[in-house]
Design an enzyme around this catalytic site. Structure first.
Site, PDB file in Angstrom:
ATOM      1  N   SER A  17       0.803  -1.222   0.000  1.00  0.00           N
ATOM      2  CA  SER A  17       0.000   0.000   0.000  1.00  0.00           C
ATOM      3  C   SER A  17       0.836   1.272   0.000  1.00  0.00           C
ATOM      4  O   SER A  17       0.315   2.346  -0.324  1.00  0.00           O
ATOM      5  CB  SER A  17      -0.948   0.003   1.196  1.00  0.00           C
ATOM      6  OG  SER A  17      -0.222  -0.102   2.406  1.00  0.00           O
ATOM      7  N   TRP A  18       2.118   1.227   0.359  1.00  0.00           N
ATOM      8  CA  TRP A  18       2.984   2.405   0.284  1.00  0.00           C
ATOM      9  C   TRP A  18       3.918   2.325  -0.921  1.00  0.00           C
ATOM     10  O   TRP A  18       4.193   3.331  -1.572  1.00  0.00           O
ATOM     11  CB  TRP A  18       3.775   2.579   1.574  1.00  0.00           C
ATOM     12  CG  TRP A  18       4.588   3.840   1.676  1.00  0.00           C
ATOM     13  CD1 TRP A  18       5.849   3.950   2.182  1.00  0.00           C
ATOM     14  CD2 TRP A  18       4.215   5.182   1.285  1.00  0.00           C
ATOM     15  NE1 TRP A  18       6.283   5.256   2.135  1.00  0.00           N
ATOM     16  CE2 TRP A  18       5.300   6.048   1.596  1.00  0.00           C
ATOM     17  CE3 TRP A  18       3.070   5.729   0.709  1.00  0.00           C
ATOM     18  CZ2 TRP A  18       5.285   7.413   1.343  1.00  0.00           C
ATOM     19  CZ3 TRP A  18       3.041   7.098   0.463  1.00  0.00           C
ATOM     20  CH2 TRP A  18       4.136   7.921   0.772  1.00  0.00           C
ATOM     21  N   LYS A 111       8.743   2.133   7.881  1.00  0.00           N
ATOM     22  CA  LYS A 111       8.690   2.785   9.195  1.00  0.00           C
ATOM     23  C   LYS A 111       8.613   1.726  10.277  1.00  0.00           C
ATOM     24  O   LYS A 111       7.667   0.948  10.326  1.00  0.00           O
ATOM     25  CB  LYS A 111       7.491   3.728   9.278  1.00  0.00           C
ATOM     26  CG  LYS A 111       7.607   4.929   8.351  1.00  0.00           C
ATOM     27  CD  LYS A 111       6.438   5.879   8.479  1.00  0.00           C
ATOM     28  CE  LYS A 111       6.621   7.084   7.572  1.00  0.00           C
ATOM     29  NZ  LYS A 111       5.496   8.044   7.671  1.00  0.00           N
ATOM     30  N   LYS A 193       5.700   7.138  15.966  1.00  0.00           N
ATOM     31  CA  LYS A 193       4.365   7.733  15.837  1.00  0.00           C
ATOM     32  C   LYS A 193       3.308   6.655  15.658  1.00  0.00           C
ATOM     33  O   LYS A 193       2.146   6.837  16.057  1.00  0.00           O
ATOM     34  CB  LYS A 193       4.336   8.743  14.691  1.00  0.00           C
ATOM     35  CG  LYS A 193       4.727   8.176  13.319  1.00  0.00           C
ATOM     36  CD  LYS A 193       3.551   7.733  12.489  1.00  0.00           C
ATOM     37  CE  LYS A 193       4.005   7.165  11.164  1.00  0.00           C
ATOM     38  NZ  LYS A 193       2.883   6.785  10.287  1.00  0.00           N
ATOM     39  N   ASP A 246       3.970  13.993  11.213  1.00  0.00           N
ATOM     40  CA  ASP A 246       3.554  12.606  10.978  1.00  0.00           C
ATOM     41  C   ASP A 246       2.689  12.097  12.124  1.00  0.00           C
ATOM     42  O   ASP A 246       1.744  11.327  11.922  1.00  0.00           O
ATOM     43  CB  ASP A 246       4.798  11.725  10.820  1.00  0.00           C
ATOM     44  CG  ASP A 246       4.542  10.506   9.943  1.00  0.00           C
ATOM     45  OD1 ASP A 246       3.401  10.320   9.492  1.00  0.00           O
ATOM     46  OD2 ASP A 246       5.490   9.736   9.711  1.00  0.00           O
ATOM     47  N   SER A 256      -5.406   5.642   8.937  1.00  0.00           N
ATOM     48  CA  SER A 256      -4.263   5.046   9.623  1.00  0.00           C
ATOM     49  C   SER A 256      -4.590   3.646  10.132  1.00  0.00           C
ATOM     50  O   SER A 256      -5.514   3.448  10.917  1.00  0.00           O
ATOM     51  CB  SER A 256      -3.853   5.931  10.806  1.00  0.00           C
ATOM     52  OG  SER A 256      -2.979   5.241  11.674  1.00  0.00           O
TER      53      SER A 256
END
Length: 334
Positions: A17-18, A111, A193, A246, A256
């Site tokens: 998805s990224w 991440k 985050k 972020d 998210s």
């Protein structure tokens, strides 16, 4: 390293998805994009349908090559863009190590933290070869990048010239890239985050209000900053895109996956049922335990992260976790 003009060969490591929106962005910027994924069945399906089931409204351009063959993907690459999830990094990234030479650039869009070593992802990728690694991180939901909604992001590398090269590679009229040399700060902000976003999702799931979420975001960035500074980061970085920027977008958006996970946990779902419901990887779940171990190793207190670990792995209720956070010993904000 300097990258000039268009028509560069870019290889995506991971095409989820990224990886998908970054691949389409690079293709629109005039580069030759090859997407690699380890799942051959998944690759075959996408090659035939030109669609990703998690982003079904997007047609993948025919000019983006898709393969599960490492050599085909890597042999002509000028730049590697890694979007592998953190828990699969040590399994798949080493397959490309012989191609990570000093003439190439690796862009880390992942991440999290590498679980076994507790290394930042850029640290781990750099250890596999001789390439400069640039961390690409900031408030960028995949869905909005694909729609061409204006987005800003950070490219961080110790080598300023390499950061600027990647800035030029990705920048467009809807995707503005800033540079930094604070790799540690950029990466810790992007990883942690996700953990705080689980807490924010739980807060919403419990029916708490804006006051509670503001407190979580504010105290969350304080925890992230403490850890980053202890590891050698510049505190100012956490006031920027890879820190508070972020954190805000991940804690306040229903896009998210980490917010979704926290919301589901607050509604009484087990961790396994939560992950099934979310349907895609929520990096904060994998990062939480590693981050807490890292914090303890450098003597940093992270009470929100600690409570999230208890919710995730010890069966503690989110409501009890909030109560215990509120009833901690009273302190000065500083």
């Amino acid at each position: 390293m300097s990258l000039l003009g268009v028509d560069l060969n870019i290889t995506m490591l991971g095409f989820g998805s990224w990886g998908l929106p970054l691949a389409i962005l690079l293709q629109k910027n005039g580069h030759n994009v090859t997407a690699w994924d380890a799942n051959a069945d998944y690759v075959d399906e996408i090659a035939k349908t030109r669609k990703n089931s998690s982003l079904p409204d997007i047609i993948i351009p025919d000019s983006i090559k898709i393969t599960s063959d490492v050599h085909i993907a890597a042999k002509d690459a000028d730049v590697f863009v890694c979007t592998l999830v953190s828990k699969s990094l040590s399994r798949y990234a080493p397959l490309f190590s012989e191609y990570f030479t000093s003439e190439k650039i690796i862009v880390s869009g992942s991440k999290g933290l590498e679980e076994s070593s507790q290394k930042r992802i850029s640290e781990y990728l750099h250890s596999l070869g001789k390439s400069d690694v640039v961390v690409l991180t900031g408030p960028t939901h995949a869905e909005e990048v694909l729609l061409g909604i204006p987005t800003t992001i950070l490219a961080a590398c110790k080598n300023k010239n390499t950061a600027q090269a990647v800035q030029g590679l990705f920048s467009s009229d809807t995707f503005r890239v800033y540079t930094s040399t604070d790799v540690i700060g950029a990466e810790i902000g992007g990883a942690l985050k996700n953990v705080i976003a689980i807490a924010a999702g739980s807060s919403d799931g419990l029916g708490f209000g804006d006051n509670t979420k503001a407190a979580l975001i504010t105290r969350g960035i304080a925890e992230i900053t403490r850890l980053g500074v202890a590891l050698g980061a510049d505190a100012a970085t956490f006031s920027g895109l890879s820190g508070i920027g972020d954190l805000i977008v991940t804690c306040t958006s229903r896009h998210s996956r980490n917010w979704q996970a926290g919301n589901a946990l607050a509604q009484g779902l087990s961790l396994q049922d939560t992950l099934t419901k979310v349907g895609r990887v929520a990096e904060g779940v994998d990062t939480a335990a590693t981050a807490l171990r890292l914090a303890k190793s450098v003597g940093v207190e992270m009470p929100i992260v600690e409570e999230i670990n208890r919710v995730l792995f010890e069966g503690k209720s989110p409501k009890a976790a909030v109560s215990d956070l509120m009833m901690r010993e009273l302190k000065s904000e500083s």
